[in-house]
Design an enzyme around this catalytic site. Structure first.
Site, short mmCIF file in Angstrom:
data_model
loop_
_atom_site.label_atom_id
_atom_site.label_comp_id
_atom_site.label_asym_id
_atom_site.label_seq_id
_atom_site.Cartn_x
_atom_site.Cartn_y
_atom_site.Cartn_z
N HIS A 166 26.51 45.09 60.65
CA HIS A 166 27.56 44.31 59.96
C HIS A 166 27.15 43.96 58.52
CE1 HIS A 166 30.05 43.34 63.60
NE2 HIS A 166 28.91 43.59 64.20
N ASN A 205 34.64 40.41 67.50
CA ASN A 205 35.01 41.71 66.94
C ASN A 205 36.52 41.87 66.97
OD1 ASN A 205 32.48 42.68 66.24
ND2 ASN A 205 32.18 43.83 68.13
N TYR A 235 20.63 36.18 67.02
CA TYR A 235 21.19 35.81 65.71
C TYR A 235 20.32 34.79 64.97
CZ TYR A 235 25.25 38.59 66.99
OH TYR A 235 26.05 39.63 67.37
C1 HEM Z 1 25.97 40.73 63.49
C2 HEM Z 1 22.85 41.52 67.10
C3 HEM Z 1 26.54 42.40 70.12
C4 HEM Z 1 29.59 40.74 66.74
C5 HEM Z 1 24.81 40.93 64.21
C6 HEM Z 1 23.49 40.84 63.66
C7 HEM Z 1 22.62 41.06 64.68
C8 HEM Z 1 23.38 41.29 65.86
C9 HEM Z 1 21.10 41.03 64.61
C10 HEM Z 1 23.15 40.53 62.20
C11 HEM Z 1 23.34 39.06 61.97
C12 HEM Z 1 22.93 38.60 60.60
O1 HEM Z 1 22.01 39.19 60.01
O2 HEM Z 1 23.51 37.60 60.11
C13 HEM Z 1 23.59 41.81 68.24
C14 HEM Z 1 23.01 42.08 69.55
C15 HEM Z 1 24.05 42.35 70.40
C16 HEM Z 1 25.28 42.23 69.62
C17 HEM Z 1 21.53 42.04 69.86
C18 HEM Z 1 24.05 42.70 71.84
C19 HEM Z 1 22.97 42.56 72.63
C20 HEM Z 1 27.69 41.99 69.49
C21 HEM Z 1 28.99 41.85 70.11
C22 HEM Z 1 29.84 41.36 69.16
C23 HEM Z 1 29.08 41.21 67.94
C24 HEM Z 1 29.28 42.15 71.58
C25 HEM Z 1 31.30 40.99 69.27
C26 HEM Z 1 31.89 40.58 70.38
C27 HEM Z 1 28.86 40.61 65.59
C28 HEM Z 1 29.44 40.19 64.32
C29 HEM Z 1 28.40 40.20 63.39
C30 HEM Z 1 27.21 40.61 64.09
C31 HEM Z 1 30.89 39.81 64.07
C32 HEM Z 1 28.52 39.87 61.91
C33 HEM Z 1 28.28 38.40 61.67
C34 HEM Z 1 28.52 38.06 60.21
O3 HEM Z 1 29.68 38.22 59.74
O4 HEM Z 1 27.59 37.63 59.55
N1 HEM Z 1 24.72 41.23 65.55
N2 HEM Z 1 24.95 41.90 68.32
N3 HEM Z 1 27.79 41.60 68.17
N4 HEM Z 1 27.52 40.85 65.41
FE1 HEM Z 1 26.25 41.37 66.85
#
Ligand code: HEM
Ligand code: NDP
Length: 497
Positions: A67, A140, A350
């Site tokens: 992202h 999402n 996160y």
């Molecule tokens: C961003 C991990 C599943 C939605 C991120 C980030 C990580 C991460 C490390 C970067 C955050 C940052 O640097 O600020 C994971 C892991 C998951 C997973 C380990 C599953 C084990 C999901 C799922 C969704 C999701 C299922 C939605 C239902 C998002 C969104 C962001 C994000 C929207 C962006 C946040 C922002 O706008 O700063 N994720 N994620 N992720 N993830 Fe996940």
């Protein structure tokens, strides 16, 4: 300071502030440099220049590992329907109650400079500055996800990024993973429908995907799924339009959001909740902790709660959007995570990445700071910039009483016992194709949507190795035999050109 109430601008055309070094000393020329005589060597004592270069060298912080490309704005959530029968979450307190928030939309797989119109899920994150703490929705634009085992997330993401040798996006890696982890099929159906290339961030929905528990002070709770439906209407690019936009204006979604808000065309979303009681959940056709499944809307109707409106652009992108830090673990009284293992893992991941990306005091950055936080036992660390709780004791001191507000945990519906096992959520089975087929039928309701889907898949899959293609055709045949056949025909034709 509340981010949303920050001064409108620190920049005024009619003011002429005195230029200084970073330690505040006035200096006559920002472009000059110190030397002896007219052409003598640069002097190390030139703090202004050395500091300028050293600061520039450190301008970049790590981009988000996923992202990375995104855009955001401030807004407000307003309650339109009372839901005190199911939860005591303060933000939903009464009809008309308003809560300020900041939102960030994003693509998933691309780097910070990648094209907005890429085929990808979109992130839909909102941080609400509630009276009982910050509550983050890290959602999402699809109601399901590619996996239900958290261990697979880094593996899956690697295959959607670049090949370790060529440093190129790699269609074989992409489809090799998906065709050997077929619980992803429902999300693959979403991704390769035209909703995989939204026209803009304003024209897409948001979904919690995960099940949460919404609780009441008496300890009772219900299971919930949240939906945000765009009031602008769903609007998508075709594959060709998305490709064209990627080269003509890779920042289109960012521009569209900023300009709409600037013009006063404030985008909004109607927020709904799906609700299951624990008893209903037990008898439900689907495992409510399986992130690859939806709760069919005919069986679990959407109940309206309120409206999210984005109404203010940020003043500084880096400070307010690059540094915003969302986490599914930023929760408030009245909501608890369910046992969905992917959600449970995200609760850890996160804040961990924020400590790496922004530092241990990331919650002190103005855009992340809650309306009021009092946590003097957390002290010091890099960039403790909010006064560090001054002389307050750094332990529960008998000389400084604090008020500890009771928060009732929800009655435990789930009771667990048994030996520790190391296993998958469940093996892929025919059930994994039922909702994927449901979506295939939904696409059939709108002329052209199924044809677009076949074209979207084949245009991408044709670059994969033959055996990966064959396995992928079989996967789509398990959704619908005619779909598998059509994808095979079109893909092989393009692969052999
Ligand atoms: C961003 C991990 C599943 C939605 C991120 C980030 C990580 C991460 C490390 C970067 C955050 C940052 O640097 O600020 C994971 C892991 C998951 C997973 C380990 C599953 C084990 C999901 C799922 C969704 C999701 C299922 C939605 C239902 C998002 C969104 C962001 C994000 C929207 C962006 C946040 C922002 O706008 O700063 N994720 N994620 N992720 N993830 Fe996940
Ligand atoms: P219904 O027949 O009651 O409603 C169909 C839903 O499909 C719509 O509400 C819409 O979701 C969604 N939809 C329509 N076109 C597309 C598209 N091109 N891509 C993705 N979703 C689309 O649906 P069910 O609840 O019985 O679900 C049928 C299928 O719809 C599911 O298998 C699932 O794939 C998909 N879906 C279901 C959702 C749910 O939470 N139940 C949410 C989104 C999709 P929306 O109103 O949210 O725009």
């Amino acid at each position: 300071m509340v981010a949303n109430d920050a001064p409108a601008s620190t920049f005024r055309y009619n003011e002429t502030p005195v230029y200084t070094t970073s330690n505040g000393a006035p200096i006559n020329n920002p472009e000059g440099w110190q030397r002896p005589g007219s052409m003598g060597p640069l002097l190390l004592q030139d703090f202004h220049l050395i500091d300028q270069l050293a600061h520039f060298d450190r301008e970049r912080i790590p981009e988000r590992v996923v992202h990375a490309k995104g855009a955001g704005a401030y807004g407000v959530f307003e309650v339109t329907h009372g839901i005190s029968d199911i939860t005591s979450i303060d933000m939903f307190g009464h009809v008309g109650k308003k809560t300020n928030c900041v939102a960030r939309f994003s693509t998933v797989g691309g780097e910070k400079g990648s094209a907005d119109s890429a085929r990808d899920p979109r992130g839909f994150s909102v941080k609400f500055y509630t009276d009982e703490g910050n509550w983050d929705w890290v959602y999402n634009n699809t109601p399901v996800f590619f996996l239900r085992d958290p261990t697979k997330f880094p593996l899956f993401i690697h295959t959607q990024k670049r090949n370790p040798q060529t440093n190129l996006k790699d269609a074989t890696m992409f489809w090799d993973y998906l065709s050997t982890h077929q619980e992803a099929i429902h999300q693959v159906m979403q991704l390769f429908s035209d909703r995989g290339t939204p026209y803009s961030y304003r024209h897409m929905n948001g979904y919690s995907g995960h099940t949460h528990k919404w609780t009441k002070p008496d300890g009772s709770f219900v299971y919930t799924q949240v939906h945000l439906k765009t009031d602008q209407g769903i609007k998508t690019f075709t594959n060709a339009e998305a490709g064209k936009m990627a080269s003509e204006n890779p920042d289109w979604h960012t521009q569209d959001l900023f300009e709409a808000i600037k013009k006063g065309e404030h985008p909004s979303w109607t927020v709904y909740v799906q609700v299951l009681t624990p008893e209903q959940a037990e008898k439900f056709r689907w495992n409510i902790f399986d992130l690859t499944k939806v709760w069919p809307q005919k069986e679990v109707p959407l109940r309206p709660i309120g409206k999210l409106t984005l109404n203010k652009n940020v003043e500084n992108y880096f400070a307010e959007i690059e540094q915003v830090a969302f986490s599914p673990s930023h929760l408030v009284p009245g909501i608890e995570p369910s046992v969905d293992p992917v959600l449970q893992s995200r609760l850890f991941s996160y804040p961990d990445t924020h400590r790496h990306r922004l530092g241990v005091n990331y919650q002190q950055i103005p855009v992340n700071a809650p309306l009021r936080a009092f946590n003097p036992y957390q002290r010091d660390g890099s960039m403790a910039v909010n006064g560090n709780y001054g002389a307050n004791p750094n332990y529960p001191s008998s000389y400084r009483k604090l008020t500890y507000k009771p928060v009732t945990p929800a009655a435990t519906h789930e009771k667990w016992s048994g030996s520790a096992v190391h296993a998958l959520f469940q093996d892929v089975n025919d059930d994994d194709f039922v909702q994927a087929k449901g979506l295939w039928d939904v696409l059939g309701r709108t002329p052209g949507q199924q044809d677009n889907f076949i074209g979207n898949v084949s245009g991408h899959l044709c670059a994969a190795h033959q055996d990966t293609r064959n396995r992928t055709y079989e996967m789509f045949s398990r959704v619908d035999a005619s779909l598998g056949k059509a994808i095979k025909e079109q893909t092989d034709k393009q692969a052999n050109q």
